[in-house]
Design a protein around this motif. Structure first.
Motif, PDB file in Angstrom:
ATOM      1  N   ASN A  31       0.831  -1.213   0.000  1.00 10.73           N
ATOM      2  CA  ASN A  31       0.000   0.000   0.000  1.00 10.73           C
ATOM      3  C   ASN A  31       0.868   1.266   0.000  1.00 10.73           C
ATOM      4  OD1 ASN A  31      -2.187  -1.762   0.147  1.00 10.73           O
ATOM      5  ND2 ASN A  31      -2.097  -1.794   2.371  1.00 10.73           N
ATOM      6  N   GLY A  32       1.911   1.234  -0.801  1.00  9.98           N
ATOM      7  CA  GLY A  32       2.746   2.416  -0.991  1.00  9.98           C
ATOM      8  C   GLY A  32       3.852   2.599   0.037  1.00  9.98           C
ATOM      9  N   LYS A  33       3.908   1.712   1.038  1.00  7.46           N
ATOM     10  CA  LYS A  33       4.926   1.858   2.090  1.00  7.46           C
ATOM     11  C   LYS A  33       5.957   0.741   1.996  1.00  7.46           C
ATOM     12  CE  LYS A  33       4.564   2.014   6.733  1.00  7.46           C
ATOM     13  NZ  LYS A  33       3.726   1.753   7.903  1.00  7.46           N
ATOM     14  N   ILE A  34       7.234   1.090   2.079  1.00 11.51           N
ATOM     15  CA  ILE A  34       8.269   0.043   2.027  1.00 11.51           C
ATOM     16  C   ILE A  34       8.214  -0.783   3.319  1.00 11.51           C
ATOM     17  CG2 ILE A  34      10.770  -0.390   2.040  1.00 11.51           C
ATOM     18  CD1 ILE A  34      11.068   1.975   0.139  1.00 11.51           C
ATOM     19  N   ILE A  35       8.181  -2.094   3.156  1.00 14.46           N
ATOM     20  CA  ILE A  35       8.114  -3.000   4.308  1.00 14.46           C
ATOM     21  C   ILE A  35       9.396  -3.840   4.331  1.00 14.46           C
ATOM     22  CG2 ILE A  35       6.880  -5.020   5.241  1.00 14.46           C
ATOM     23  CD1 ILE A  35       5.164  -2.557   5.466  1.00 14.46           C
ATOM     24  N   THR A  36      10.087  -3.843   5.466  1.00 17.03           N
ATOM     25  CA  THR A  36      11.299  -4.675   5.549  1.00 17.03           C
ATOM     26  C   THR A  36      11.158  -5.784   6.595  1.00 17.03           C
ATOM     27  OG1 THR A  36      12.245  -3.045   7.028  1.00 17.03           O
ATOM     28  CG2 THR A  36      12.931  -2.913   4.740  1.00 17.03           C
TER      29      THR A  36
END
Ligand code: URA
Length: 240
Positions: A31-36
């Protein structure tokens, strides 16, 4: 909700391990957010982008088909021949797990689960496939042993196989032979018999792993149960 790396692998984009790497490297957006974070859970309504590619998180479908002769096991054909996809009533983009030749009949799985597909087709995962071949002539004990121990074709030596001579028909000079292998090279069964000087006249795959088609008519299919899907994952990931 499912783990992000599983959803990426399921889409067929890459393996679960590579998906984990991509997440850790910050190449995955939800949803547009970088997830690590590796354990992040996502749902089918989440918008997942990997390396700029949109990942489809569609519900998984699994079918077992008794493939008829005269069908290709590809998703499309440039000569407009019939493909086994035409036999399955679905609007999802499913594809066959491995291939059966145009003239080969029998068990084939179709799905849109890329992760399971990759696991099932990898030879190191030892998924057994049982074929019944009608061959020209009489398979000698020596030839059967050669097939068991591995034969050479296309600069490749086949792995150990199980061979059972089921029947010999004197009148037609043909034999029925059950061959169990866990590899899936192009035309493998035909080439293995060719390596011991026998031509395959008819080829039928009775079984893929524990899934048999003996209760399905030619061209018929059934949806796999969740328990069977779980068992396939188990079979493809267990240590041999
Ligand atoms: N081996 C073959 O030669 N053909 C098939 O369709 C499957 C295995």
């Amino acid at each position: 909700m499912e783990r992000l790396q599983k959803v990426i692998a399921n889409s067929g984009y890459t393996s679960r391990r590579k998906a984990e790497e991509l997440i850790s490297q910050g190449k995955v957006q939800v949803n547009g957010k970088i997830i690590t974070e590796l354990g992040t859970k996502v749902s089918s309504s989440d918008y997942i982008v990997v390396n700029g590619h949109l990942i489809k998180n569609s519900p998984k479908e699994y079918y077992l088909l008794n493939k008829p002769r005269g069908y290709l096991s590809t998703t499309t054909d440039d000569k407009n021949r019939k493909t086994i996809i035409d036999l399955i009533k679905t609007t999802s983009r499913i594809y066959p797990v491995g291939r059966l030749d145009y003239d080969t009949t029998g068990a084939i799985i179709l799905t849109n689960d890329g992760e399971l597909t990759n696991l099932l087709i990898h030879p190191k995962n030892n998924i057994e496939k049982v074929y019944i071949a009608k061959i020209k002539g009489l398979l000698t004990k020596d030839q059967a042993n050669k097939l068991r121990n591995g034969v050479y074709f296309d600069n490749y030596k086949s792995a150990k196989a199980k061979v059972k001579i089921k029947k010999y028909n004197k009148k037609t000079d043909t034999s029925l032979v059950e061959l169990t292998i866990h590899e899936g090279k192009n035309h493998q069964v035909k080439k293995m018999f060719e390596a011991v000087n026998h031509e395959v006249i008819k080829l039928h795959r009775e079984k893929v792993s524990f899934l048999e088609v003996k209760n399905l008519k030619s061209g018929e299919y059934r949806i796999l149960t969740p328990k069977e899907v779980k068992k396939l994952y188990f079979e493809a990931t267990k240590k041999n």
